[in-house]
Enzyme design. Structure first.
Site, PDB file in Angstrom:
ATOM      1  CB  CYS A 454      -0.949  -0.004   1.196  1.00  0.00           C
ATOM      2  SG  CYS A 454      -0.113  -0.208   2.781  1.00  0.00           S
ATOM      3  CG  HIS A 833      -3.697   0.521   4.971  1.00  0.00           C
ATOM      4  ND1 HIS A 833      -3.276  -0.254   3.919  1.00  0.00           N
ATOM      5  CD2 HIS A 833      -4.777   1.225   4.520  1.00  0.00           C
ATOM      6  CE1 HIS A 833      -4.075  -0.042   2.876  1.00  0.00           C
ATOM      7  NE2 HIS A 833      -4.981   0.850   3.220  1.00  0.00           N
TER       8      HIS A 833
END
Length: 1002
Positions: A454, A833
């Site tokens: 990510c 994330h």
């Protein structure tokens, strides 16, 4: 009296003489007479009406019948009996081979005189059976129109119950065989009138008995999907669909597209014949049903049908734009067919030879319909140019034809392409089967997470949304020598043109992977970004973008505003330098001898540390400060000297050998007294009524709470002087010893895209791990950055009226707009994330263009909050807003802004560079892709459509194998033995042959 009347009618007297004699007979008939005489007259008038060889004889027969029906009702009722009517309907009237065609007219005429008679119900019952038998014999349009006229005037004769459904189905069968046998205008108009009467009867029945609609549509679909008939069904079937209630559309289409019993060939045949219906001049809502069925097929991933039908029918639909009577519906269908066919240029290219001729014809027509169609057609053409660039030789004649027509802006084009793509159609089964998920409604494409990647996905999406950089990368020549830049070009091209909801960046990841990164582990996105830009910068030189560089260079050279030094400086920059490269100078002053040493260095991002909590970066100790300005209109002052009275804060004493310069100072929106806290959202500051201010809806977004920091604080801290003392003493060459000193950084060249990294991760010696600073940092949507300029540049700025501090100052303010925010969610750089918020910042107004077609300058931009924000979270892309960007940490304390992208707003000094960059691209700012890349995208799009179709069919096969149950899509297929059955479900449409109407609309 009957003998007299017959003799008069058969005589050779002139009609006016006959008329006088007939009038006497008719007047005498109004008098009482015996039953036998009445029967004789009724028989004669019936003979004249049904077998008269002239219109005059039939008119006399009709007149006599009406008189006897009026004045002798009992005799008329006795004559007009069930047995007589049955004989007329089954055996006809007159000699064999010459049966009368006026039986139905005769019955309709006589019915009005027996409605109240005791035999009326018997007659109605007989007619209900006989009209059903008649339509089963497939009469032509003339006889069907007579039946419809009879039943419309006398609805008691319409079949009832099951027979009514059967009657509707058989009547539709009749319509499917209608043909106009003559090419004469009068005959064609008569044919259209006959068809309209028949379809109007169906409408009447459906209004009173809605249960007959769906069985009728099922029969209609059976007709148009049949592959056994040698001759295509008539286009007249289109007249049936216009009366189907639109509220049934969703259910009908859903049931039809999910029906496993319908083969691909049948569906292809049916939709092809429906598209032929755009030729039918009297149809309403035909285009809506055609488009609904096309969308329904896209939703269930039956792309092979859509491809075949589009390629075979699009030219025919296009040709109908020549005819005003069918133009509106044809244009609607054409728009959807073209805008949805995005995987390949094949459909659009089929039309290229025909477009100039059509445009010329519409211009010559000079009507409101033609003018409106021209504008819509031009918009459609520019959408196709945008989607399928790279064919200048084919597009030049078309571009010449539409050059005088309005050009839609890029936002409008992307909206149209996004909402009409086949992969954008929602499938109601997608929530149960994620692999059938559609492309995001935003029109943007996500990136697949390849295992804690990510960090890369958020950086790639931020770079992609940097439109100037994206355009330059896509515009690189095919012979580009930098493999990594080529891979980035391919990745950007697929993000721009793929039909997939998300694509895999595996190839680019392997090429851009920092060697010290651990596979499968979370990494620092800022570290990846630095490595990526360094790789792209170190190997990519001028020849890779020769075309773009030459255009920009020529633009600047023609302006006579660029010196030879600047020419050399610009042309020797790489793409990364032009887009992200800035320069700063670091100065160190010895506090003993006051000697100053300086060193200039390039940067692609600024790493901003958090100031200590006890340090006030906004006070008078600041050496250099930036300004936050609200997202309102920015105008440089007419006279730079007007700024000398502003409440600026003194920066620092001049260094040895430097001219005295007034420092840059902190300023917020509006003006306030020295020492008064700035409130950029106050109505006084902005100069507008607070009730009308769009910013008021965002509360205090633009100014942070007192106990929080802002990006401005971090930049000011970065630019503030640093004392070098104790262990950090500076070795002064002049003093030849370690001395206390002061170090300060000053920006000398602002990058086109300013990247700011907030240094949230610091090493904790107690835990031996990097910890995260979770402080909330407010982000200005627009800010001014102070840039140090040379004396020569200062003089040039003075002449241009560039925003600066004062006549003596060496600093100018450069305005930047926020375009991307990469957010880290978590408490450590080794975990968590990444996702990003992005928007496209351009030099023109985002939501429309002036009527004259000229782009507005940046100073006339609408409020920045009006530009659409998007949230990119790996494969998921959704609409967002600046409010979400500003409040993300307030709602989710572990989600903090980490990397910011700002785009330099063009000022008077840089406007030529921006214009040249814009001209270096192609139409609408999207450059032409080389053919190898376009072919690769087209092949992948076709592959994706095939994958989706295969997956959908596998799911459908799995469902069909399950035990049957009353599922929602079978609601319309009830027991056929039920009198109130709604029958099966089928598309609301019918078929049509191309030869049905000869020269009317062909």
């Amino acid at each position: 009296m009957d003998k007299i009347l017959e003799a008069v009618v058969m005589s050779s007297y002139p009609n006016n003489v006959k008329q006088g004699l007939v009038r006497r007979v008719i007047e005498a008939a109004k008098q009482p007479m015996d039953s036998e005489q009445c029967w004789s007259m009724l028989e004669l008038s019936t003979k004249l009406y049904l077998t008269g060889d002239t219109k005059y004889k039939r008119e006399i027969g009709k007149e006599v019948l009406e008189v006897y029906g009026h004045y002798h009702p009992e005799e008329f009722e006795e004559f007009f009996n069930v047995r007589f009517l049955l004989s007329l309907l089954q055996e006809g009237y007159g000699p064999l081979g010459k049966r009368s065609h006026y039986v139905l007219d005769y019955i309709q005429l006589g019915l009005q005189f027996v409605l109240e008679s005791p035999s009326a119900n018997s007659i109605f019952s007989l007619l209900r059976i006989e009209v059903l038998r008649k339509v089963c014999e497939r009469p032509g349009p003339k006889q069907c129109a007579k039946i419809s006229k009879l039943l419309t005037q006398h609805p008691q004769c319409i079949p009832m119950g099951k027979h009514q459904v059967l009657f509707c189905q058989q009547l539709i069968r009749c319509i499917g065989q209608f043909q106009c046998v003559s090419e004469g205008e009068e005959d064609i108009m008569e044919f259209l009138e006959q068809v309209n009467k028949v379809s109007s009867l169906l409408q009447r029945i459906w209004r009173t008995q809605t249960s007959a609609i769906l069985p009728s549509l099922k029969e209609l679909f059976t007709i148009i999907s049949s592959t056994e008939e040698q001759e295509a069904p008539s286009n007249a079937l289109a007249s049936v669909v216009q009366f189907v209630p639109l509220e049934l559309m969703d259910g009908v289409i859903r049931n039809l597209t999910n029906d496993d019993s319908i083969t691909d060939v049948q569906m292809m045949t049916a939709i092809g014949r429906m598209i032929d219906w755009v030729s039918w001049p009297l149809g309403k809502n035909i285009d809506k049903w055609i488009i609904a069925l096309l969308k329904g097929l896209a939703a269930v991933k039956k792309f092979s049908i859509l491809i075949e039908v589009t390629l075979s029918k699009i030219e025919k639909v296009f040709s109908k734009l020549l005819y005003p009577i069918v133009r509106e519906g044809a244009l609607s269908v054409l728009q959807y067919m073209l805008l949805s066919f995005q995987h390949s240029h094949e459909a659009f290219h089929l039309l290229l030879p025909h477009i100039p001729r059509l445009v010329a014809s519409l211009k010559k027509e000079d009507s409101n319909s033609a003018a409106s169609s021209l504008e819509q057609l031009a918009e459609l053409i520019h959408c196709m140019f945008f989607r399928f660039s790279g064919f200048p030789d084919l597009y030049e004649p078309v571009l010449e034809a539409v050059k005088a027509l309005p050009i839609p802006n890029e936002d409008r084009i992307k909206h149209l392409l996004g909402q009409n793509a086949w992969t954008s159609q929602k499938n109601e089964l997608a929530c149960f089967y994620p692999r059938l998920a559609s492309k995001s409604e935003t029109g943007k494409i996500g990136l697949i997470n390849l295992g804690n990647t990510c960090y890369m996905n958020s950086i790639i999406q931020s770079l992609f949304m940097a439109s100037d950089f994206r355009h330059s990368v896509l515009n690189l020549t095919e012979g580009n020598s930098q493999p990594l830049m080529t891979k980035l070009q391919w990745l950007f091209a697929f993000l721009e043109h793929s039909q997939r909801p998300a694509i895999s960046p595996e190839s680019f990841l392997s090429a851009s992977w920092p060697p010290w990164f651990t596979p499968g582990a979370q990494q620092d996105c800022s570290e990846y970004l630095k490595y990526l830009l360094d790789r792209l910068f170190s190997r990519q030189r001028l020849h890779e973008e020769e075309k773009t560089g030459k255009r920009i260079y020529q633009k600047l050279k023609e302006s006579s505003l660029m010196s030879q030094v600047v020419e050399h400086h610009y042309l020797n920059k790489t793409l990364i330098e032009k887009m992200f490269g800035g320069k700063m100078i670091t100065k160190i002053r010895c506090l003993k001898c006051l000697n100053v040493s300086s060193r200039e260095e390039a940067f692609t991002d600024l790493s901003l540390a958090f100031p200590p909590s006890d340090r006030n970066v906004g006070g008078s100790t600041s050496v250099l400060s930036v300004e936050e300005i609200g997202p309102q209109l920015i105008e440089p002052p007419e006279n730079p000297s007007q700024l000398t009275g502003s409440p600026w804060v003194k920066r620092k004493p001049p260094m040895t050998g430097e001219p005295a310069a007034s420092p840059m100072l902190v300023e917020t929106v509006g003006s306030q007294e020295p020492g008064e806290p700035a409130n950029p959202l106050s109505s006084d500051a902005i100069g507008v009524d607070a009730a009308k201010d769009p910013l008021s809806a965002f509360g205090g977004q633009a100014c942070a709470p007192k106990d929080s920091k802002s990006v401005l604080d971090l930049i000011n801290y970065f630019l503030s002087p640093e004392r070098l003392t104790a262990e950090n003493k500076y070795h002064c060459e002049k003093c030849a010893s370690l001395q206390d000193a002061e170090k300060v950084a000053e920006l000398t060249e602002g990058p086109h895209y300013l990247i700011l990294t907030l240094l949230r991760f610091s090493f904790d010696p107690r835990t031996m791990r990097r910890k995260k600073i979770l402080d909330n940092v407010s982000i200005p949507v627009v800010l001014k950055l102070p840039i140090l300029v040379t004396p020569e540049e200062t003089e040039d700025v003075c002449q241009r009226g560039k925003d600066r501090v004062g006549p003596e100052s060496g600093f100018v303010s450069v305005v930047y707009d926020l375009c991307s925010v990469v957010v880290h969610s978590g408490i450590s750089s080794e975990s968590g994330h990444y996702y990003c918020y992005s928007r496209e910042c351009t030099d023109t107004v985002p939501h429309g263009q002036p009527k004259d077609g000229t782009a507005k300058p940046a100073s006339d931009k609408q409020l920045d909050f009006e530009i659409q924000w998007y949230l990119f979270n790996d494969t998921r892309v959704s609409f967002s807003s600046f409010e979400s960007v500003s409040n993300v940490t307030s709602f989710f304390p572990k989600d903090t802004a980490y990397v910011l992208f700002y785009r330099q707003r063009p000022g008077r000094q840089s406007c030529l560079l921006h214009e040249a960059l814009a001209e270096a691209g192609c139409l609408h700012g999207e450059p032409s892709l080389h053919k190898d890349l376009m072919e690769a995208i087209s092949k992948d799009n076709i592959l994706y459509l095939q994958e989706q179709e295969k997956e959908a069919r596998n799911r459908a096969a799995y469902i069909s194998a399950l035990p049957k149950s009353p599922l929602w899509w079978r609601d319309f297929d009830r027991d056929k033995d039920d009198d109130n059955s709604s029958g099966g479900c089928s598309p609301a449409a019918g078929g049509g042959g191309s030869g049905s109407f000869h020269g009317l609309v062909f």
